[in-house]
Design an enzyme around this catalytic site. Sequence first.
Site, mmCIF file in Angstrom:
data_model
loop_
_atom_site.group_PDB
_atom_site.id
_atom_site.type_symbol
_atom_site.label_atom_id
_atom_site.label_comp_id
_atom_site.label_asym_id
_atom_site.label_seq_id
_atom_site.Cartn_x
_atom_site.Cartn_y
_atom_site.Cartn_z
ATOM 1 N N ASP A 18 0.826 -1.209 0.000
ATOM 2 C CA ASP A 18 0.000 0.000 0.000
ATOM 3 C C ASP A 18 0.863 1.263 0.000
ATOM 4 O O ASP A 18 1.967 1.265 0.528
ATOM 5 C CB ASP A 18 -0.926 -0.025 1.233
ATOM 6 C CG ASP A 18 -2.094 0.926 1.092
ATOM 7 O OD1 ASP A 18 -2.380 1.376 -0.039
ATOM 8 O OD2 ASP A 18 -2.729 1.229 2.125
ATOM 9 N N ARG A 31 -0.204 9.422 -9.737
ATOM 10 C CA ARG A 31 -0.239 8.161 -8.989
ATOM 11 C C ARG A 31 0.391 6.995 -9.756
ATOM 12 O O ARG A 31 0.990 6.098 -9.174
ATOM 13 C CB ARG A 31 -1.701 7.805 -8.652
ATOM 14 C CG ARG A 31 -2.363 8.753 -7.668
ATOM 15 C CD ARG A 31 -3.849 8.375 -7.487
ATOM 16 N NE ARG A 31 -3.988 6.997 -7.052
ATOM 17 C CZ ARG A 31 -3.920 6.602 -5.779
ATOM 18 N NH1 ARG A 31 -3.733 7.489 -4.826
ATOM 19 N NH2 ARG A 31 -4.060 5.336 -5.470
ATOM 20 N N SER A 64 -10.804 -6.716 -4.990
ATOM 21 C CA SER A 64 -12.131 -6.718 -5.627
ATOM 22 C C SER A 64 -12.825 -5.374 -5.412
ATOM 23 O O SER A 64 -13.822 -5.084 -6.060
ATOM 24 C CB SER A 64 -12.988 -7.883 -5.103
ATOM 25 O OG SER A 64 -12.919 -7.965 -3.703
ATOM 26 N N GLU A 65 -12.280 -4.554 -4.504
ATOM 27 C CA GLU A 65 -12.848 -3.220 -4.275
ATOM 28 C C GLU A 65 -12.101 -2.135 -5.070
ATOM 29 O O GLU A 65 -12.559 -0.996 -5.148
ATOM 30 C CB GLU A 65 -12.805 -2.878 -2.775
ATOM 31 C CG GLU A 65 -13.854 -3.624 -1.944
ATOM 32 C CD GLU A 65 -13.568 -5.107 -1.789
ATOM 33 O OE1 GLU A 65 -12.380 -5.478 -1.685
ATOM 34 O OE2 GLU A 65 -14.526 -5.913 -1.805
ATOM 35 N N ASN A 66 -10.957 -2.488 -5.650
ATOM 36 C CA ASN A 66 -10.196 -1.489 -6.412
ATOM 37 C C ASN A 66 -10.894 -1.083 -7.727
ATOM 38 O O ASN A 66 -10.487 -0.126 -8.384
ATOM 39 C CB ASN A 66 -8.761 -1.958 -6.686
ATOM 40 C CG ASN A 66 -7.866 -1.925 -5.463
ATOM 41 O OD1 ASN A 66 -6.963 -2.742 -5.295
ATOM 42 N ND2 ASN A 66 -8.083 -0.955 -4.572
ATOM 43 N N ARG A 69 -11.911 2.574 -8.352
ATOM 44 C CA ARG A 69 -10.964 3.630 -8.756
ATOM 45 C C ARG A 69 -11.264 4.113 -10.178
ATOM 46 O O ARG A 69 -11.961 3.441 -10.935
ATOM 47 C CB ARG A 69 -9.539 3.082 -8.676
ATOM 48 C CG ARG A 69 -9.199 2.722 -7.241
ATOM 49 C CD ARG A 69 -7.741 2.450 -7.064
ATOM 50 N NE ARG A 69 -7.485 2.150 -5.661
ATOM 51 C CZ ARG A 69 -6.296 2.174 -5.089
ATOM 52 N NH1 ARG A 69 -5.240 2.503 -5.807
ATOM 53 N NH2 ARG A 69 -6.149 1.893 -3.821
ATOM 54 N N ARG A 186 1.677 -4.831 6.186
ATOM 55 C CA ARG A 186 1.050 -3.766 5.384
ATOM 56 C C ARG A 186 1.941 -2.541 5.444
ATOM 57 O O ARG A 186 2.325 -2.099 6.528
ATOM 58 C CB ARG A 186 -0.349 -3.426 5.881
ATOM 59 C CG ARG A 186 -1.019 -2.351 5.002
ATOM 60 C CD ARG A 186 -2.483 -2.133 5.292
ATOM 61 N NE ARG A 186 -3.080 -1.264 4.275
ATOM 62 C CZ ARG A 186 -4.317 -1.335 3.848
ATOM 63 N NH1 ARG A 186 -5.138 -2.234 4.347
ATOM 64 N NH2 ARG A 186 -4.766 -0.500 2.923
HETATM 65 C C1 IPE Z 1 -5.500 -2.737 -0.424
HETATM 66 O O1 IPE Z 1 -5.127 -1.414 -0.539
HETATM 67 C C2 IPE Z 1 -5.462 -3.410 -1.771
HETATM 68 C C3 IPE Z 1 -4.150 -3.641 -2.357
HETATM 69 C C4 IPE Z 1 -3.009 -3.378 -1.796
HETATM 70 C C5 IPE Z 1 -4.167 -4.253 -3.663
HETATM 71 P P1 IPE Z 1 -6.200 -0.253 -0.750
HETATM 72 O O2 IPE Z 1 -5.442 0.997 -0.872
HETATM 73 O O3 IPE Z 1 -7.124 -0.603 -1.854
HETATM 74 O O4 IPE Z 1 -7.031 -0.311 0.623
HETATM 75 P P2 IPE Z 1 -7.923 0.811 1.329
HETATM 76 O O5 IPE Z 1 -8.912 1.289 0.310
HETATM 77 O O6 IPE Z 1 -7.016 1.907 1.776
HETATM 78 O O7 IPE Z 1 -8.556 0.111 2.496
HETATM 79 C C1 IPE Z 2 -1.311 0.246 -3.447
HETATM 80 O O1 IPE Z 2 -1.144 1.623 -3.473
HETATM 81 C C2 IPE Z 2 -1.568 -0.359 -4.804
HETATM 82 C C3 IPE Z 2 -2.963 -0.798 -5.010
HETATM 83 C C4 IPE Z 2 -3.951 -0.692 -4.173
HETATM 84 C C5 IPE Z 2 -3.246 -1.428 -6.273
HETATM 85 P P1 IPE Z 2 -2.377 2.598 -3.532
HETATM 86 O O2 IPE Z 2 -2.748 2.825 -4.955
HETATM 87 O O3 IPE Z 2 -3.486 2.119 -2.672
HETATM 88 O O4 IPE Z 2 -1.752 3.924 -2.947
HETATM 89 P P2 IPE Z 2 -2.379 4.890 -1.868
HETATM 90 O O5 IPE Z 2 -2.828 4.032 -0.705
HETATM 91 O O6 IPE Z 2 -3.530 5.579 -2.510
HETATM 92 O O7 IPE Z 2 -1.272 5.812 -1.485
HETATM 93 MG MG MG Z 3 -4.003 2.381 -0.731
#
Ligand code: IPE
Ligand code: IPE
Ligand code: MG
Length: 247
Positions: A18, A31, A64-66, A69, A186
């Site tokens: 993350d 990003r 599955s929640e990404n 975005r 994490r």
């Molecule tokens: C968890 O990170 C998913 C992955 C690392 C692939 P997210 O960034 O999606 O989680 P939330 O939304 O902060 O909980």
């Molecule tokens: C983790 O980084 C990668 C994925 C969730 C795919 P993020 O994209 O969640 O980055 P932040 O949390 O927004 O900084």
């Molecule tokens: Mg994140």
Amino acid sequence: MSTVQHRIVPQHVAIIMDGNGRWANARGLPRTFGHRKGVETVRETVKAAGEAGVGFLTLFAFSSENWRRPEAEINELFGLLKAFIRRDLADLHRAGIRIRIIGDRVNLRDDIRSLLLEAEETTTNNTGMTLVIAFNYGSRDEIARAAARLAADVQAGRLDPSQIDASKLNDCLDTAGIPDPDLVIRTSGEERLSNFLLWQAAYAELMFVPDFWPDFTPALFDSVLERYAARDRRFGGLSAKAVAVGS
Ligand code: IPE
Ligand code: IPE
Ligand code: MG
């Protein structure tokens, strides 16, 4: 007697990678730059885990929640997965790494699905570390799919409901055959599981590090493994030390 001290190494390490977006934003970059840099960290971490003697390394790459975005970011993440497998599969195979994918594949595009299958099939007989990529993965979705499989077995007369226990459900998860994670890491300072391995991590040690994923170095990984080795895992029982002193 040997004086070499062997550190206890977790058999299975699972990582919620993350902080890519925040890493990029802190540098005034889009990003996507963070996601690209994150792939380099993946390469270094896979190598470091293998060298440390980790047997299974699970990386959370897309949840599955990404899907919530923006489409452009989702496309970038899918593109990076494709590029990673195309560029790195041969090297991973040569290093003896076995690849497993967990997550819902049914709803993925054909090109991605066949690439994931190719990665698994190419490396299926390898005997080195298993790299588990969690892609389009969410625990609740996984457990619901496992429940549906059990229900189908009951309906077909292959299974009696009284036979359903934790082990049967476990065998229907995407992670069937993979031992539970001993350690879940994490990055980025967030302290939550975000629907990752909820069932499997029942007794995992959790470690939260403040660094963003692109800044997660092999040295940092090593320091987390060091902290893990000092943890006292009891699994509901008593610590080995407590048993030894009879308390
Ligand atoms: C968890 O990170 C998913 C992955 C690392 C692939 P997210 O960034 O999606 O989680 P939330 O939304 O902060 O909980
Ligand atoms: C983790 O980084 C990668 C994925 C969730 C795919 P993020 O994209 O969640 O980055 P932040 O949390 O927004 O900084
Ligand atoms: Mg994140």
